[in-house]
Scaffold this motif. Structure first.
Motif, short mmCIF file in Angstrom:
data_model
loop_
_atom_site.label_atom_id
_atom_site.label_comp_id
_atom_site.label_asym_id
_atom_site.label_seq_id
_atom_site.Cartn_x
_atom_site.Cartn_y
_atom_site.Cartn_z
N VAL A 20 1.11 -1.04 -0.04
CA VAL A 20 0.11 -0.16 -0.09
C VAL A 20 0.91 1.27 0.03
O VAL A 20 2.13 1.03 0.18
CB VAL A 20 -1.13 0.16 1.17
N GLY A 21 0.22 2.39 -0.34
CA GLY A 21 1.09 3.60 -0.49
C GLY A 21 0.98 4.47 1.07
O GLY A 21 0.60 3.77 2.06
N ASP A 22 1.67 5.55 0.92
CA ASP A 22 1.83 6.26 2.21
C ASP A 22 0.79 7.14 3.03
O ASP A 22 1.06 7.46 4.05
CB ASP A 22 3.04 7.37 2.00
N GLU A 23 -0.37 7.08 2.31
CA GLU A 23 -1.40 7.98 2.84
C GLU A 23 -2.30 6.87 3.69
O GLU A 23 -2.31 5.73 3.58
CB GLU A 23 -2.34 8.40 1.90
N ALA A 24 -2.90 7.22 4.65
CA ALA A 24 -3.72 6.48 5.57
C ALA A 24 -5.10 7.32 6.05
O ALA A 24 -4.96 8.55 5.94
CB ALA A 24 -3.06 5.96 6.67
N LEU A 85 6.37 -1.73 8.96
CA LEU A 85 6.60 -0.57 8.30
C LEU A 85 6.10 -0.64 6.82
O LEU A 85 6.37 0.83 5.99
CB LEU A 85 8.18 -0.21 8.11
N ARG A 86 5.40 -1.76 6.36
CA ARG A 86 5.00 -1.85 5.12
C ARG A 86 3.74 -1.16 4.82
O ARG A 86 3.12 -1.00 3.64
CB ARG A 86 4.69 -3.23 4.87
N ALA A 87 3.06 -0.34 5.89
CA ALA A 87 1.90 0.46 5.80
C ALA A 87 1.87 1.47 6.59
O ALA A 87 2.62 1.29 7.69
CB ALA A 87 0.52 -0.43 5.99
#
Length: 184
Positions: A20-24, A85-87
């Motif tokens: 997944v990308g850096d936004e949450a 750290l993958r998400a």
């Protein structure tokens, strides 16, 4: 085919995103999703679960706990420590059993599992990439301590959440329902 916008449509459309990308989602978005997910069937309305949002450096603490309990050393331990750290957001789903003469422990764990699944569907529907990760680390001592769980609580796993990747996930193999349905 499932009606667009239906629960069946959401379930058929959902895919796990291992990357997944850096936004949450914001805390406000999470609170609404948890509020809705918390409506799963729950015998005696015990609400035997809770969710821990893990962001930023807290993910490193969880990674160190996973590495510690693995017994791995060197680069193997470092690789394990980097998993959280993958998400940008991990949602730890915790079974928090309540004393009950009517509702056995296994049923309370099933409610917490239902909340996790509903939460993954809701986050997917809101446009987030989600992957439910589990493993033997969920029941290890260092991981238990890193999540500050009470002695009777159990970690079911983590929903890894972030922006959906550009690359689409593959198609899921359909279930052969006849293999899973029987009659008496």
């Amino acid at each position: 085919m499932a009606k667009k916008g239906s629960a069946a449509d959401a379930m058929l459309r959902r895919r796990s995103h291992s990357s997944v990308g850096d936004e949450a989602p914001s805390d406000k978005e999470l609170l609404r999703a948890i509020e809705v997910a918390g409506t799963v069937a729950d015998h005696a309305a015990l609400r035997p679960w809770r969710v821990i949002a893990i962001r930023g450096e807290a993910r490193e603490r969880v990674g160190r706990a996973i590495a510690e309990d693995s017994g791995a050393t060197g680069s193997d331990a470092e690789k394990l420590a980097r998993k959280p750290l993958r998400a940008p957001l991990l949602l730890a789903v915790v079974v928090s059993p309540k004393p009950s003469a009517k509702v056995p422990d296994w049923e309370q764990e099933a409610v917490a599992s239902g909340v996790a699944h509903a939460l993954s569907l809701l986050l997917d529907e809101a446009g987030w990439g989600v992957m439910w990760r589990t493993g033997h680390y969920t029941r290890s001592g260092a991981v238990h301590r890193a999540h500050e769980l009470a002695p009777d609580e159990r970690l079911l796993g983590w929903l890894y959440v972030g922006s959906k990747p550009e690359k689409k996930s593959g198609k899921r193999k359909p279930v052969t329902a006849k293999k899973h349905l029987s009659s008496l």
